[in-house]
Design a protein around this motif. Structure first.
Motif, PDB file in Angstrom:
ATOM      1  N   THR A  52       0.839  -1.197   0.000  1.00 17.84           N
ATOM      2  CA  THR A  52       0.000   0.000   0.000  1.00 17.84           C
ATOM      3  C   THR A  52       0.875   1.248   0.000  1.00 17.84           C
ATOM      4  OG1 THR A  52      -1.805  -1.152   1.125  1.00 17.84           O
ATOM      5  CG2 THR A  52      -1.805   1.254   1.251  1.00 17.84           C
ATOM      6  N   ASN A  53       1.929   1.239   0.819  1.00 20.94           N
ATOM      7  CA  ASN A  53       2.867   2.369   0.825  1.00 20.94           C
ATOM      8  C   ASN A  53       3.483   2.586  -0.549  1.00 20.94           C
ATOM      9  OD1 ASN A  53       2.458   2.991   3.488  1.00 20.94           O
ATOM     10  ND2 ASN A  53       4.389   2.163   4.218  1.00 20.94           N
ATOM     11  N   THR A  54       3.794   1.493  -1.226  1.00 21.18           N
ATOM     12  CA  THR A  54       4.346   1.610  -2.577  1.00 21.18           C
ATOM     13  C   THR A  54       3.412   2.438  -3.450  1.00 21.18           C
ATOM     14  OG1 THR A  54       5.471  -0.538  -2.500  1.00 21.18           O
ATOM     15  CG2 THR A  54       4.972   0.331  -4.673  1.00 21.18           C
ATOM     16  N   LEU A  55       2.151   2.059  -3.447  1.00 22.95           N
ATOM     17  CA  LEU A  55       1.195   2.731  -4.328  1.00 22.95           C
ATOM     18  C   LEU A  55       0.911   4.163  -3.896  1.00 22.95           C
ATOM     19  CD1 LEU A  55      -1.264  -0.219  -4.997  1.00 22.95           C
ATOM     20  CD2 LEU A  55       0.648   0.565  -6.406  1.00 22.95           C
ATOM     21  N   GLN A  56       0.980   4.430  -2.594  1.00 21.21           N
ATOM     22  CA  GLN A  56       0.697   5.781  -2.112  1.00 21.21           C
ATOM     23  C   GLN A  56       1.889   6.725  -2.253  1.00 21.21           C
ATOM     24  OE1 GLN A  56      -0.650   5.232   1.937  1.00 21.21           O
ATOM     25  NE2 GLN A  56      -2.778   5.045   1.282  1.00 21.21           N
ATOM     26  N   HIS A  57       3.107   6.186  -2.113  1.00 24.22           N
ATOM     27  CA  HIS A  57       4.265   7.078  -1.981  1.00 24.22           C
ATOM     28  C   HIS A  57       5.324   6.971  -3.069  1.00 24.22           C
ATOM     29  CE1 HIS A  57       2.700   8.149   1.917  1.00 24.22           C
ATOM     30  NE2 HIS A  57       2.730   6.893   2.305  1.00 24.22           N
ATOM     31  N   SER A  58       5.316   5.892  -3.866  1.00 25.73           N
ATOM     32  CA  SER A  58       6.408   5.754  -4.828  1.00 25.73           C
ATOM     33  C   SER A  58       5.990   6.074  -6.257  1.00 25.73           C
ATOM     34  CB  SER A  58       7.005   4.343  -4.781  1.00 25.73           C
ATOM     35  OG  SER A  58       6.162   3.417  -5.430  1.00 25.73           O
ATOM     36  N   GLY A  59       4.720   6.242  -6.487  1.00 28.86           N
ATOM     37  CA  GLY A  59       4.265   6.579  -7.819  1.00 28.86           C
ATOM     38  C   GLY A  59       4.374   5.444  -8.821  1.00 28.86           C
ATOM     39  N   GLY A  82      12.183   5.141  -2.390  1.00 27.79           N
ATOM     40  CA  GLY A  82      13.464   5.330  -1.707  1.00 27.79           C
ATOM     41  C   GLY A  82      13.591   4.453  -0.475  1.00 27.79           C
ATOM     42  N   PRO A  83      14.724   4.558   0.204  1.00 23.97           N
ATOM     43  CA  PRO A  83      14.960   3.770   1.416  1.00 23.97           C
ATOM     44  C   PRO A  83      13.880   4.011   2.478  1.00 23.97           C
ATOM     45  CG  PRO A  83      16.958   4.878   0.709  1.00 23.97           C
ATOM     46  CD  PRO A  83      15.843   5.419  -0.129  1.00 23.97           C
ATOM     47  N   ARG A  84      13.589   2.983   3.247  1.00 23.00           N
ATOM     48  CA  ARG A  84      12.566   3.067   4.290  1.00 23.00           C
ATOM     49  C   ARG A  84      13.223   3.398   5.632  1.00 23.00           C
ATOM     50  NH1 ARG A  84      11.119   1.852  -0.151  1.00 23.00           N
ATOM     51  NH2 ARG A  84       9.194   0.858  -0.725  1.00 23.00           N
ATOM     52  N   PRO A  85      12.570   4.229   6.427  1.00 22.59           N
ATOM     53  CA  PRO A  85      13.127   4.604   7.735  1.00 22.59           C
ATOM     54  C   PRO A  85      12.730   3.620   8.838  1.00 22.59           C
ATOM     55  CG  PRO A  85      11.177   5.904   7.277  1.00 22.59           C
ATOM     56  CD  PRO A  85      11.405   5.033   6.073  1.00 22.59           C
ATOM     57  N   PHE A  86      13.260   2.412   8.782  1.00 22.14           N
ATOM     58  CA  PHE A  86      12.980   1.443   9.841  1.00 22.14           C
ATOM     59  C   PHE A  86      13.785   1.791  11.085  1.00 22.14           C
ATOM     60  CE2 PHE A  86      11.726  -1.068   6.113  1.00 22.14           C
ATOM     61  CZ  PHE A  86      10.489  -1.487   6.537  1.00 22.14           C
ATOM     62  N   VAL A 116      18.318  -1.050  -4.247  1.00 19.82           N
ATOM     63  CA  VAL A 116      18.610  -1.911  -5.395  1.00 19.82           C
ATOM     64  C   VAL A 116      18.448  -1.060  -6.656  1.00 19.82           C
ATOM     65  CG1 VAL A 116      17.903  -4.043  -4.237  1.00 19.82           C
ATOM     66  CG2 VAL A 116      16.203  -2.722  -5.504  1.00 19.82           C
ATOM     67  N   PRO A 117      18.960  -1.530  -7.788  1.00 23.59           N
ATOM     68  CA  PRO A 117      18.782  -0.744  -9.014  1.00 23.59           C
ATOM     69  C   PRO A 117      17.306  -0.414  -9.253  1.00 23.59           C
ATOM     70  CG  PRO A 117      20.328  -2.532  -9.393  1.00 23.59           C
ATOM     71  CD  PRO A 117      19.745  -2.746  -8.016  1.00 23.59           C
ATOM     72  N   GLY A 118      16.995   0.842  -9.336  1.00 22.83           N
ATOM     73  CA  GLY A 118      15.639   1.286  -9.613  1.00 22.83           C
ATOM     74  C   GLY A 118      14.741   1.414  -8.402  1.00 22.83           C
ATOM     75  N   GLY A 119      15.260   1.204  -7.191  1.00 27.43           N
ATOM     76  CA  GLY A 119      14.386   1.345  -6.026  1.00 27.43           C
ATOM     77  C   GLY A 119      14.929   0.753  -4.754  1.00 27.43           C
ATOM     78  N   THR A 120      14.022   0.127  -4.005  1.00 27.60           N
ATOM     79  CA  THR A 120      14.345  -0.399  -2.684  1.00 27.60           C
ATOM     80  C   THR A 120      13.744  -1.777  -2.506  1.00 27.60           C
ATOM     81  OG1 THR A 120      14.376   1.828  -1.749  1.00 27.60           O
ATOM     82  CG2 THR A 120      14.081   0.044  -0.200  1.00 27.60           C
ATOM     83  N   LEU A 121      14.483  -2.640  -1.836  1.00 25.23           N
ATOM     84  CA  LEU A 121      14.014  -3.963  -1.471  1.00 25.23           C
ATOM     85  C   LEU A 121      13.813  -3.987   0.045  1.00 25.23           C
ATOM     86  CD1 LEU A 121      15.380  -7.386  -2.545  1.00 25.23           C
ATOM     87  CD2 LEU A 121      15.266  -6.838  -0.137  1.00 25.23           C
TER      88      LEU A 121
END
Length: 128
Positions: A52-59, A82-86, A116-121
């Motif tokens: 859900t965060n992906t769809l709301q915040h990463s476009g 981008g990186p997540r603030p865990f 990772v290339p193109g984003g975050t895992l």
């Protein structure tokens, strides 16, 4: 962070209507890999929060993969964000937002993240 197996089960998601399918996919894979029912529900909540965060915040959308190894179930959520603030404390009760990632960390036995290339895992791990 070890590489995921090439033959691990996966699916992509790109719109809100995909989230139900993601939850079903993750629950079915976890069940097949031997995760107890109460832990399947927790994993499903964690993955739902991340996707859900992906769809709301990463476009954009992302990809989910599930597999087991050495008594653990792993679930990777990869997206273009981008990186997540865990590692943050749980927000106070009066906070409107911000509980999702804190809940993910409390639900799972471990959470790792890397760029990772193109984003975050984000890799979730639960003991079988």
């Amino acid at each position: 962070m070890p590489d995921q197996p090439v033959d691990s089960a996966g699916m992509t998601y790109s719109e809100p209507d995909d989230l139900r399918s993601v939850r079903i996919f993750v629950a079915e894979q976890a069940r097949a890999l031997g995760l107890p029912a109460d832990r399947i529900d927790l994993l499903t909540v964690a993955v739902s929060e991340l996707t859900t965060n992906t769809l709301q915040h990463s476009g954009g959308g992302g990809h989910v993969r599930v597999w087991s190894d050495n008594g653990h179930l792993f679930c990777d959520v990869v997206d273009g964000g981008g990186p997540r603030p865990f590692g943050r404390a749980m927000p106070p009760a009066e906070a409107v937002r911000g509980r999702g990632l804190a809940l993910v960390e409390r639900i799972c036995d471990s959470v790792q993240t890397k760029v990772v290339p193109g984003g975050t895992l984000v890799r979730l791990c639960l003991t079988l």
